[in-house]
Design a protein around this motif. Structure first.
Motif, short mmCIF file in Angstrom:
data_model
loop_
_atom_site.label_atom_id
_atom_site.label_comp_id
_atom_site.label_asym_id
_atom_site.label_seq_id
_atom_site.Cartn_x
_atom_site.Cartn_y
_atom_site.Cartn_z
N ASP A 10 33.41 -8.09 28.01
CA ASP A 10 34.24 -7.64 28.25
C ASP A 10 33.96 -6.83 30.24
N GLY A 11 34.60 -6.35 30.89
CA GLY A 11 34.86 -5.63 32.19
C GLY A 11 33.34 -4.32 31.43
N ASP A 12 33.71 -3.62 30.14
CA ASP A 12 32.22 -2.55 30.11
C ASP A 12 31.21 -3.30 31.00
N THR A 13 30.78 -4.31 29.70
CA THR A 13 29.66 -5.06 29.53
C THR A 13 28.72 -5.61 30.84
N ALA A 14 30.31 -6.06 31.31
CA ALA A 14 30.42 -6.41 33.91
C ALA A 14 29.45 -5.38 34.16
N LEU A 15 30.39 -4.20 33.66
CA LEU A 15 29.87 -3.57 35.03
C LEU A 15 28.21 -2.58 34.12
N LEU A 16 28.42 -2.19 32.76
CA LEU A 16 26.43 -1.89 32.71
C LEU A 16 25.79 -2.36 33.45
N THR A 17 25.83 -4.43 33.18
CA THR A 17 24.67 -5.00 33.41
C THR A 17 24.41 -5.02 34.97
N ASP A 18 25.93 -4.52 35.86
CA ASP A 18 25.90 -4.37 37.71
C ASP A 18 24.70 -3.23 37.77
N VAL A 19 25.08 -2.22 36.96
CA VAL A 19 24.24 -1.12 37.22
C VAL A 19 22.78 -1.22 36.99
N MET A 20 22.85 -1.50 35.44
CA MET A 20 21.45 -2.25 35.32
C MET A 20 20.34 -3.03 36.78
N HIS A 21 21.10 -3.90 37.13
CA HIS A 21 20.49 -4.55 37.68
C HIS A 21 20.25 -4.49 39.35
N ARG A 22 21.73 -3.34 39.66
CA ARG A 22 21.82 -2.97 41.13
C ARG A 22 20.40 -1.68 41.29
N GLY A 23 20.54 -0.73 40.19
CA GLY A 23 19.53 0.01 39.74
C GLY A 23 17.66 -0.42 39.62
N ASP A 24 17.73 -1.57 39.08
CA ASP A 24 16.57 -2.43 38.83
C ASP A 24 16.00 -1.39 37.65
N TYR A 25 16.62 -1.09 36.60
CA TYR A 25 16.25 -0.29 35.32
C TYR A 25 15.35 -1.06 34.63
N ALA A 26 15.72 -2.65 34.55
CA ALA A 26 15.37 -3.15 33.55
C ALA A 26 13.30 -3.99 33.73
N THR A 27 12.98 -3.91 34.47
CA THR A 27 12.49 -5.44 35.39
C THR A 27 10.73 -4.38 35.16
N GLY A 28 10.01 -4.91 34.02
CA GLY A 28 8.96 -4.60 33.37
C GLY A 28 8.76 -3.25 32.11
N ARG A 29 10.25 -3.73 31.88
CA ARG A 29 10.52 -2.80 31.00
C ARG A 29 10.61 -2.72 29.70
N ARG A 30 10.46 -1.58 28.40
CA ARG A 30 10.57 -1.76 27.13
C ARG A 30 12.04 -1.74 27.40
N VAL A 31 12.47 -2.71 26.56
CA VAL A 31 14.30 -2.20 26.28
C VAL A 31 14.92 -2.14 25.14
N LEU A 32 16.40 -1.59 24.71
CA LEU A 32 16.54 -1.69 23.56
C LEU A 32 17.79 -1.59 23.78
#
Length: 215
Positions: A10-32
């Motif tokens: 839903d919209g909350d998932t889309a917003l969190l995904t967008d923030v993660m991509h725009r901030g490059d939070y995940a690249t090379g990281r161990r994610v939970l």
């Protein structure tokens, strides 16, 4: 793939995904990904170049859906069944993603075997949020970050205060206004009576709160 009883994207998932991509939070990281549902956030982190992704959910159907979706998309995601951080108690992660249940309900008793467990979160909507805020500092690496998405009705200031109590710097890094979904519409009068929304309000602001190690 989303079997019956599993929270839909839903919209909350889309917003969190967008923030993660725009901030490059995940690249090379161990994610939970806590409370993974269909695995949408876990898949997004993997596609963004995470070094590893672990997804956790209490629901057996959600675990099965995430496992199958990760295989369909050929993403190497580790899937665990259990309550929040329980299955990864000894692990430490660079990025924790959380889209927990946050809709205020009539009771503080949390459902375990109905679809409502995807959204019911006690009278103030914070039954799961507060647990995540309390436990996430112990799951983060020294430079780890947590991103939590929830509705304005759960009070972003309370989330930031709870994260700060755990030694994290906290701020809002994303906002979006969306129309009430079916559950929020059905509970509009309850939310009005509790003073959580304005009379006649039928939309809500969704926020993403970031917490990271101070200093």
């Amino acid at each position: 793939m989303r079997p019956p009883g599993v929270y839909r994207v839903d919209g909350d998932t889309a917003l969190l995904t967008d923030v993660m991509h725009r901030g490059d939070y995940a690249t090379g990281r161990r994610v939970l990904d806590i409370g993974t549902g269909t695995g949408a956030l876990a898949l997004a982190a993997a596609s963004a170049g995470a070094a590893s992704v672990t997804a956790v959910d209490l629901s057996l159907r959600s675990v099965a859906a995430t496992w199958l979706n990760s295989r369909l998309h050929r993403m190497p995601i580790t899937v665990r069944r259990g309550d929040l951080f329980g299955p990864v108690r000894e692990g430490r992660f660079d990025l924790v993603l959380a889209n927990p249940p946050y809709v205020p309900a009539l009771s503080n008793a949390l459902p375990r075997h109905r679809m409502a467990r995807c959204w019911d979160a006690g009278r103030d909507g914070r039954a799961i949020l507060d647990r995540i805020c309390a436990d996430v500092p112990g799951a983060l690496t020294e430079d780890g970050v947590v991103l939590i998405v929830h509705s304005e009705v759960c009070e972003e200031d309370r989330t930031m205060a709870a994260l700060r109590e755990g030694g994290l710097d906290a701020r809002v890094v994303g906002r979006a206004t969306i129309p009430f979904g079916p559950v929020m519409r059905a509970r509009a009068e309850l939310l009005e009576a509790q003073g959580l929304v304005r009379p006649g309000q039928r939309d809500e602001e969704i926020v993403v709160v970031e917490g990271r190690r101070a200093g």
